[in-house]
Design an enzyme around this catalytic site. Structure first.
Site, PDB file in Angstrom:
ATOM      1  N   HIS A 273       0.806  -1.214   0.000  1.00 50.93           N
ATOM      2  CA  HIS A 273       0.000   0.000   0.000  1.00 50.93           C
ATOM      3  C   HIS A 273       0.840   1.265   0.000  1.00 50.93           C
ATOM      4  O   HIS A 273       0.281   2.364  -0.021  1.00 50.93           O
ATOM      5  CB  HIS A 273      -0.917   0.006   1.225  1.00 50.93           C
ATOM      6  CG  HIS A 273      -0.167   0.049   2.524  1.00 50.93           C
ATOM      7  ND1 HIS A 273       0.680  -0.962   2.921  1.00 50.93           N
ATOM      8  CD2 HIS A 273      -0.120   0.975   3.505  1.00 50.93           C
ATOM      9  CE1 HIS A 273       1.197  -0.651   4.103  1.00 50.93           C
ATOM     10  NE2 HIS A 273       0.733   0.516   4.467  1.00 50.93           N
ATOM     11  N   CYS A 274       2.176   1.150   0.019  1.00 51.03           N
ATOM     12  CA  CYS A 274       3.025   2.337   0.165  1.00 51.03           C
ATOM     13  C   CYS A 274       3.925   2.605  -1.040  1.00 51.03           C
ATOM     14  O   CYS A 274       3.785   3.616  -1.716  1.00 51.03           O
ATOM     15  CB  CYS A 274       3.893   2.204   1.418  1.00 51.03           C
ATOM     16  SG  CYS A 274       2.976   2.323   2.959  1.00 51.03           S
ATOM     17  N   ILE A 275       4.866   1.692  -1.284  1.00 48.35           N
ATOM     18  CA  ILE A 275       5.955   1.984  -2.218  1.00 48.35           C
ATOM     19  C   ILE A 275       5.467   2.275  -3.648  1.00 48.35           C
ATOM     20  O   ILE A 275       5.989   3.167  -4.309  1.00 48.35           O
ATOM     21  CB  ILE A 275       6.997   0.841  -2.225  1.00 48.35           C
ATOM     22  CG1 ILE A 275       7.416   0.484  -0.796  1.00 48.35           C
ATOM     23  CG2 ILE A 275       8.219   1.237  -3.041  1.00 48.35           C
ATOM     24  CD1 ILE A 275       8.032   1.611  -0.016  1.00 48.35           C
ATOM     25  N   ILE A 277       2.765   3.659  -4.563  1.00 51.07           N
ATOM     26  CA  ILE A 277       1.791   4.749  -4.600  1.00 51.07           C
ATOM     27  C   ILE A 277       2.348   6.060  -4.059  1.00 51.07           C
ATOM     28  O   ILE A 277       2.242   7.114  -4.694  1.00 51.07           O
ATOM     29  CB  ILE A 277       0.533   4.351  -3.797  1.00 51.07           C
ATOM     30  CG1 ILE A 277      -0.174   3.182  -4.494  1.00 51.07           C
ATOM     31  CG2 ILE A 277      -0.420   5.532  -3.620  1.00 51.07           C
ATOM     32  CD1 ILE A 277      -1.297   2.566  -3.685  1.00 51.07           C
ATOM     33  N   ASP A 278       2.975   6.012  -2.891  1.00 49.14           N
ATOM     34  CA  ASP A 278       3.326   7.224  -2.169  1.00 49.14           C
ATOM     35  C   ASP A 278       4.225   8.193  -2.934  1.00 49.14           C
ATOM     36  O   ASP A 278       4.024   9.413  -2.853  1.00 49.14           O
ATOM     37  CB  ASP A 278       3.978   6.864  -0.834  1.00 49.14           C
ATOM     38  CG  ASP A 278       3.024   6.096   0.079  1.00 49.14           C
ATOM     39  OD1 ASP A 278       1.844   5.967  -0.294  1.00 49.14           O
ATOM     40  OD2 ASP A 278       3.457   5.626   1.137  1.00 49.14           O
TER      41      ASP A 278
END
Length: 437
Positions: A273-275, A277-278
């Site tokens: 959910h992070c790398i 997208i962020d």
């Protein structure tokens, strides 16, 4: 010090405050459990009725949070619900909702804004609101604060607003919600003090920063750092492959240097959910300031291209055995985005499966942590996990190691697979049936 501030801080510190958490997924549920463990009353909110029903019956839907940890608190200290009107009962409200990208790879704050708009009628004097969802710098000040103050609640006086990014690492046995330091930034100095009081009860160390914007950028920096370094080793993997060098061997050797080098490992792409997208949250926001984040975007391009590189290695390897992708039976080992977890969000394994299916392959998967292919917004397969046996392994033309779970029997796989395309460097020794990708 205002009376509202003093009363709220006292309730937080003596643990008589009621804590509300919106979003009971991989971030919200561990946090909820932690507040229960130290004695708070907690109300958990989620729009998914099936999650609420599971929790009400003492069941867990997240692998690393066993039901026996939740059961003692359910309907005692902790009550799950879909009824957002019960926000009126809480002293602290923590938002753990998704912040995905739109189809144009721009920030999608619809879950955050939708949630805030839904709870606005129930916000009240003397409460703290914390946003944990990863987002671009300015979201808390520019999107949440004006909406709250339009309700007649002055931020920093009547109500306290903070940003404290989640730092969960599912499947990591070395760190927990309690032991991972918690960054916290407030919209005002009073907000920050309340935020520290909220989190210092459940984590070993709170790291205060000067503003909500600094906290928002802290989270992005952490994940962009990983994205850029993973992009570097993914590019190095392609170069090393052309040179006939095993990059995993090179990384292991480089990691013996006791200073100046931190090992990162290549793979079939990036997930979670992070790398994936962020970094794009910052590139989008940076354009407002006339800055083009070339370094970040290049890493994103490299990482996004890795599934296609894997596909090319699969096609090349099958071709060497006088087979085509079209018509081949291919088993993907590992659906989760990283080893030893049941989280398949943004997993490159799913992208590889779709691409192989489009090329005419017959696709199956095996994952000891994900028995049935999950419901996803952008992907669809009607599949269940294949049980690995001598016979089942031998039935496939190619096995693709996308996620190197420890539960896989690698000796069994190596002994009976006709072809293994290893995207994770798990098979260190060379063999005629193993191709590194």
């Amino acid at each position: 010090m205002t009376d509202r501030y003093s009363r709220l801080v006292t309730k937080l510190k003596d643990r008589t405050a009621t804590v509300g958490i919106i979003g009971l997924g991989y971030v919200g549920l561990p946090l909820l459990l932690r507040y229960c463990e130290v004695g708070y009353r907690v109300i958990g909110f989620d729009v998914d009725q099936s999650k609420v029903d599971a929790l009400r019956s003492g069941k867990s839907y997240i692998e690393h949070i066993p039901a026996e940890k939740l059961a003692p608190f359910v309907m005692n200290q902790f009550e799950p619900t879909t009824d957002l009107s019960r926000v009126a009962e809480v002293d602290a409200l923590i938002l753990c909702v998704p912040t995905p990208l739109s189809k144009h790879r721009e920030p999608d704050l619809s879950f955050v804004i939708g949630t805030i708009d839904s709870v606005l009628p129930y916000l009240h004097d003397g409460m703290v609101l914390s946003l944990e969802s990863t987002t671009y710098p300015g979201t808390t000040d520019e999107e949440l604060k004006p909406r709250i103050e339009a309700r007649g609640l002055k931020v920093g006086t009547d109500i306290f607003l903070i940003f404290s990014p989640e730092r969960e690492d599912p499947g990591n046995p070395n760190f927990s919600t309690r032991t991972i330091p918690k960054v916290c930034g407030g919209c005002t100095p009073q907000c920050l003090k309340v935020g520290i009081a909220l989190y210092e009860q459940v984590v070993d160390k709170v790291v205060p920063v000067s503003s909500a914007r600094a906290a928002e950028l802290t989270k992005l920096l952490e994940n962009i750092h990983r994205s850029v370094n993973i992009g570097l080793v993914n590019e190095m993997k392609i170069v090393a492959d052309r040179m006939g060098i095993d990059l995993h061997e090179v990384i292991r050797a480089a990691a013996t240097k006791p200073f100046g080098f931190v090992p990162y490992y290549p793979g079939p792409g990036i997930g979670g959910h992070c790398i994936p997208i962020d970094p794009f949250y910052l590139t989008w926001k940076a354009r407002e300031y006339g800055v083009h984040t070339r370094f970040i975007e290049l890493a994103g391009e490299i990482n996004s291209s890795m599934p296609e590189y894997v596909i090319s290695k699969i096609a090349e390897s099958l071709n060497a055995r006088k087979k085509s992708v079209n018509g081949s039976r291919i088993l993907v080992l590992g659906l989760a985005y990283k080893k030893n977890v049941d989280d398949s969000r943004e997993s490159p394994a799913v992208v590889i499966m779709e691409r192989l299916r489009d090329l005419g392959a017959s696709i199956s998967y095996t994952d000891p942590h994900i028995p049935v292919f999950p419901v996803m917004r952008a992907h669809s397969f009607s599949l269940s996990s294949v049980t690995l046996t001598k016979q089942s392994i031998a039935e496939f033309d190619c096995l693709v190691l996308a996620t190197d779970h420890d539960k896989f029997d690698y000796e069994l796989i190596k002994a009976h697979a006709e072809l293994i395309v290893d995207c994770r460097g798990r098979f260190a020794e060379s063999a005629s049936n193993i191709v590194k990708a």
